[in-house]
Scaffold this motif. Structure first.
Motif, PDB file in Angstrom:
ATOM      1  N   ASP A  57     -12.563   4.052  12.660  1.00 33.91           N
ATOM      2  CA  ASP A  57     -11.974   4.933  13.667  1.00 33.91           C
ATOM      3  C   ASP A  57     -10.452   4.867  13.679  1.00 33.91           C
ATOM      4  OD1 ASP A  57     -14.527   5.690  14.679  1.00 33.91           O
ATOM      5  OD2 ASP A  57     -14.634   3.752  15.692  1.00 33.91           O
ATOM      6  N   GLY A  58      -9.838   5.985  14.108  1.00 35.43           N
ATOM      7  CA  GLY A  58      -8.403   6.016  14.355  1.00 35.43           C
ATOM      8  C   GLY A  58      -7.586   6.525  13.189  1.00 35.43           C
ATOM      9  N   SER A  98      -5.176   5.085   7.776  1.00 37.40           N
ATOM     10  CA  SER A  98      -6.053   4.392   8.705  1.00 37.40           C
ATOM     11  C   SER A  98      -5.443   3.075   9.181  1.00 37.40           C
ATOM     12  CB  SER A  98      -7.398   4.102   8.028  1.00 37.40           C
ATOM     13  OG  SER A  98      -8.174   3.231   8.818  1.00 37.40           O
ATOM     14  N   PRO A  99      -5.631   2.736  10.462  1.00 33.58           N
ATOM     15  CA  PRO A  99      -5.200   1.410  10.934  1.00 33.58           C
ATOM     16  C   PRO A  99      -6.032   0.278  10.362  1.00 33.58           C
ATOM     17  CG  PRO A  99      -6.350   2.607  12.676  1.00 33.58           C
ATOM     18  CD  PRO A  99      -6.149   3.576  11.553  1.00 33.58           C
ATOM     19  N   ALA A 100      -7.143   0.595   9.707  1.00 29.70           N
ATOM     20  CA  ALA A 100      -7.970  -0.456   9.106  1.00 29.70           C
ATOM     21  C   ALA A 100      -7.222  -1.238   8.037  1.00 29.70           C
ATOM     22  CB  ALA A 100      -9.233   0.155   8.495  1.00 29.70           C
ATOM     23  N   PHE A 101      -6.158  -0.658   7.466  1.00 34.62           N
ATOM     24  CA  PHE A 101      -5.414  -1.373   6.426  1.00 34.62           C
ATOM     25  C   PHE A 101      -4.757  -2.639   6.954  1.00 34.62           C
ATOM     26  CE2 PHE A 101      -5.917   2.653   4.266  1.00 34.62           C
ATOM     27  CZ  PHE A 101      -6.115   2.264   2.947  1.00 34.62           C
ATOM     28  N   ASP A 102      -4.614  -2.758   8.264  1.00 37.63           N
ATOM     29  CA  ASP A 102      -4.047  -3.977   8.821  1.00 37.63           C
ATOM     30  C   ASP A 102      -4.981  -5.166   8.677  1.00 37.63           C
ATOM     31  OD1 ASP A 102      -1.405  -3.308   9.849  1.00 37.63           O
ATOM     32  OD2 ASP A 102      -2.454  -1.959  11.202  1.00 37.63           O
ATOM     33  N   VAL A 103      -6.250  -4.919   8.397  1.00 38.61           N
ATOM     34  CA  VAL A 103      -7.195  -6.027   8.209  1.00 38.61           C
ATOM     35  C   VAL A 103      -7.815  -5.994   6.818  1.00 38.61           C
ATOM     36  CG1 VAL A 103      -7.684  -6.516  10.630  1.00 38.61           C
ATOM     37  CG2 VAL A 103      -8.936  -4.687   9.479  1.00 38.61           C
ATOM     38  N   PHE A 104      -7.165  -5.317   5.861  1.00 31.81           N
ATOM     39  CA  PHE A 104      -7.554  -5.408   4.460  1.00 31.81           C
ATOM     40  C   PHE A 104      -7.171  -6.798   3.933  1.00 31.81           C
ATOM     41  CE2 PHE A 104      -8.525  -1.427   1.902  1.00 31.81           C
ATOM     42  CZ  PHE A 104      -9.095  -0.753   2.971  1.00 31.81           C
ATOM     43  N   THR A 105      -8.002  -7.313   3.036  1.00 31.12           N
ATOM     44  CA  THR A 105      -7.683  -8.562   2.352  1.00 31.12           C
ATOM     45  C   THR A 105      -7.185  -8.247   0.951  1.00 31.12           C
ATOM     46  OG1 THR A 105      -9.926  -8.849   1.500  1.00 31.12           O
ATOM     47  CG2 THR A 105      -9.456  -9.766   3.681  1.00 31.12           C
ATOM     48  N   SER A 106      -6.810  -9.291   0.220  1.00 36.37           N
ATOM     49  CA  SER A 106      -6.207  -9.082  -1.096  1.00 36.37           C
ATOM     50  C   SER A 106      -7.187  -8.535  -2.123  1.00 36.37           C
ATOM     51  CB  SER A 106      -5.591 -10.382  -1.603  1.00 36.37           C
ATOM     52  OG  SER A 106      -6.576 -11.392  -1.754  1.00 36.37           O
ATOM     53  N   ARG A 136       0.858  -1.194   0.000  1.00 33.12           N
ATOM     54  CA  ARG A 136       0.000   0.000   0.000  1.00 33.12           C
ATOM     55  C   ARG A 136       0.889   1.238   0.000  1.00 33.12           C
ATOM     56  NH1 ARG A 136      -5.105  -2.357  -1.030  1.00 33.12           N
ATOM     57  NH2 ARG A 136      -5.261  -4.238   0.248  1.00 33.12           N
ATOM     58  N   VAL A 137       0.330   2.374  -0.435  1.00 36.60           N
ATOM     59  CA  VAL A 137       1.182   3.546  -0.661  1.00 36.60           C
ATOM     60  C   VAL A 137       0.437   4.836  -0.368  1.00 36.60           C
ATOM     61  CG1 VAL A 137       0.562   3.746  -3.116  1.00 36.60           C
ATOM     62  CG2 VAL A 137       2.778   4.625  -2.332  1.00 36.60           C
ATOM     63  N   ASP A 154       1.409   5.823  16.227  1.00 40.46           N
ATOM     64  CA  ASP A 154       0.165   6.528  16.480  1.00 40.46           C
ATOM     65  C   ASP A 154       0.438   8.033  16.518  1.00 40.46           C
ATOM     66  OD1 ASP A 154       1.129   7.253  19.028  1.00 40.46           O
ATOM     67  OD2 ASP A 154      -0.066   5.732  20.073  1.00 40.46           O
ATOM     68  N   GLN A 155      -0.578   8.810  16.776  1.00 40.49           N
ATOM     69  CA  GLN A 155      -0.426  10.258  16.694  1.00 40.49           C
ATOM     70  C   GLN A 155       0.372  10.835  17.857  1.00 40.49           C
ATOM     71  OE1 GLN A 155      -3.511  12.643  14.917  1.00 40.49           O
ATOM     72  NE2 GLN A 155      -4.845  10.852  14.771  1.00 40.49           N
ATOM     73  N   GLN A 156       0.634  10.026  18.884  1.00 41.50           N
ATOM     74  CA  GLN A 156       1.489  10.461  19.992  1.00 41.50           C
ATOM     75  C   GLN A 156       2.938  10.010  19.813  1.00 41.50           C
ATOM     76  OE1 GLN A 156      -1.785   9.106  20.670  1.00 41.50           O
ATOM     77  NE2 GLN A 156      -2.290  11.296  20.570  1.00 41.50           N
ATOM     78  N   GLY A 157       3.235   9.380  18.669  1.00 44.22           N
ATOM     79  CA  GLY A 157       4.594   8.925  18.414  1.00 44.22           C
ATOM     80  C   GLY A 157       4.927   7.572  18.999  1.00 44.22           C
ATOM     81  N   VAL A 158       3.903   6.839  19.471  1.00 43.33           N
ATOM     82  CA  VAL A 158       4.116   5.496  20.012  1.00 43.33           C
ATOM     83  C   VAL A 158       4.086   4.490  18.859  1.00 43.33           C
ATOM     84  CG1 VAL A 158       3.187   3.713  21.547  1.00 43.33           C
ATOM     85  CG2 VAL A 158       3.057   6.131  22.199  1.00 43.33           C
ATOM     86  N   PRO A 159       5.041   3.554  18.809  1.00 41.69           N
ATOM     87  CA  PRO A 159       5.033   2.568  17.720  1.00 41.69           C
ATOM     88  C   PRO A 159       3.702   1.828  17.636  1.00 41.69           C
ATOM     89  CG  PRO A 159       7.110   2.462  18.902  1.00 41.69           C
ATOM     90  CD  PRO A 159       6.225   3.391  19.682  1.00 41.69           C
TER      91      PRO A 159
END
Length: 450
Positions: free
Chosen positions: A85-86, A63-71, A43-44, A115-120
């Protein structure tokens, strides 16, 4: 790249300004910032060159939703991820900033996600690979890894497997690929025709695990770009055509010790493997059914993992045996730095950062436990395991592999709850999508996903 303190982020912004000026002088107008999701899709987000400093200082949203995108771009859900969200911030690794030789006006860099606070971000696959590499260093090991990238050119052209006729037919294409990879400072070991019609392979020099995964992405997208420039299409799918030899993405793994010393070159041990190297490989062999959910992550992967096709579908190892899942490569006996192992059951649907991290996690569990805890290699297999009838098959489906992945405590702990849950959710969604599909339907649906 870690955001760190305000002072560190300011240094990154200043460095990015310098890099942006350099890129602009070279005619680069945009930078592609990539990460690979758990379905193995790159993804880009791209930014104008003039915005590179801002991206390095503040990150780019995604979005963090890309972690649960399928092919197929459907969105699954895990206990921690999914939904609208997020937001995350993508920070480019400026050390890997590369002008793309086959895409004039473009540069590329991989990203780390926070994340937006700089936490991995706990599901950042690149940082997972970096953590596992750091754990190896704590144990006095410096792993080196490299990938073989296979792809099929469409239309395939003519010429026999491994034949010079294919090189003649695609001479200009292959030369441009050589030139583009060299311009991007990727050390190519070899490029050659492979078995299936229109199939080729490029092997690159070993590097530290994170760099090896970065290079694989750059190699793959360079192949794609060069292929498009010649009016062709490139497919890295595990099964381009059902019933045909598919595209693998074999992982080569070697262990070294800081300051010198090669655990693959112990003259007093069987097969030249020092105790820690044997325990590492034995642990990887033990976890291979679960590792298939990482390295063979598509239903199409199991169309490729068939016996007697050099795909490594059996849970066994051998010395220079191309039919076993784990192949020991003793290398040149006169070279003290040579010798490594190859995992043949993985393919290009896999996220390479997950692959290198998961293999390290599995192997280091063996190093920690030691040979006395049972992490010793069995006798090597000679010949085709399918002909012997006494060797264990690896999972025959993604559903089976996902079940092994869910039960593997070593991988669960290494991945962490968030990343482990996201990977499992995507695997189950992919398996459900194709539960009632024929092999031909699976191949057709995934041919251009990778």
């Amino acid at each position: 790249m870690e955001p760190g303190t305000s002072a560190a982020r300011e240094r990154q912004r200043l460095l990015a300004r310098q890099e942006a000026a350099r890129l602009s002088a070279e005619g680069v107008r945009a930078v592609a910032l990539t990460f690979v999701d758990n379905a193995g899709i790159t993804r880009v987000k791209s930014v104008p060159t003039a915005r590179l400093a801002h991206a390095a200082h503040r990150g780019v949203g995604m979005s963090p939703a890309f972690d649960v995108f399928t092919s197929d771009d459907s969105i699954a859900a895990s206990p921690h991820l999914g939904g609208p969200d997020g937001d995350l911030r993508l920070f480019p690794d400026l050390n890997l900033l590369t002008i793309l030789a086959a895409q004039p006006g473009w540069a590329w860099a991989p990203v780390d996600r926070y994340d937006q606070q700089g936490v991995p971000h706990p599901a950042c696959q690149r940082q997972f690979a970096r953590r596992m590499t750091a754990l190896a260093a704590e144990r006095g090991l410096e792993p080196l890894m490299g990938f073989e990238t296979e792809w099929i050119v469409d239309p395939p052209g003519s010429g026999p497997a491994y034949g010079m006729a294919r090189v003649v037919e695609r001479s200009e294409y292959l030369l441009e690929l050589h030139d583009a990879l060299a311009a991007q400072r990727i050390e190519v070991l070899q490029i050659h025709p492979e078995y299936s019609p229109g199939q080729f392979e490029v092997s690159t020099a070993p590097a530290d695990p994170v760099r090896a995964a970065d290079q694989l992405i750059l190699v793959r997208e360079t192949v794609r770009a060069v292929t498009a420039r010649h009016g062709l299409r490139a497919s890295f799918a595990p099964a381009f055509t059902a019933g045909q030899v598919g595209n693998g993405c074999h992982l080569h793994v070697g262990l070294r010790r800081p300051g010198g010393g090669n655990p693959h070159r112990d003259p007093d041990r069987p097969y030249g493997l020092a105790a820690d190297a044997e325990a590492f490989l034995a642990a990887v062999l033990r976890s291979l059914p679960a590792l298939c959910a990482v390295g063979a992550p598509s239903p199409a992967s199991y169309l490729r993992l068939v016996p007697s096709h050099w795909a490594g579908p059996y849970r066994c190892w051998g010395v220079e045996n191309r039919e076993t899942a784990l192949r020991l490569v003793p290398g040149d006996p006169t070279d003290p730095d040579d010798g490594h192992a190859e995992l043949k059951c993985f393919d290009a649907a896999a996220n390479p950062y997950l692959v290198v991290g998961a293999v390290l996690a599995a192997g280091l569990a063996g190093v920690d436990a030691g040979l006395e805890a049972g992490y010793a290699l069995p006798e090597p297999v000679r010949g085709d395991p399918a002909a012997r009838g006494d060797q264990e098959r690896l999972p025959a489906s993604l559903t089976e592999a996902a079940a092994h992945f869910e039960r593997d405590d070593v991988l669960r702990e290494a991945f962490g709850e968030v990343l482990h849950g996201a990977v499992l959710a995507v695997r189950r969604a992919e398996a459900k999508r194709f539960a009632d599909s024929t092999p031909e339907e699976i191949a057709d649906a995934t041919r251009w996903s990778y």
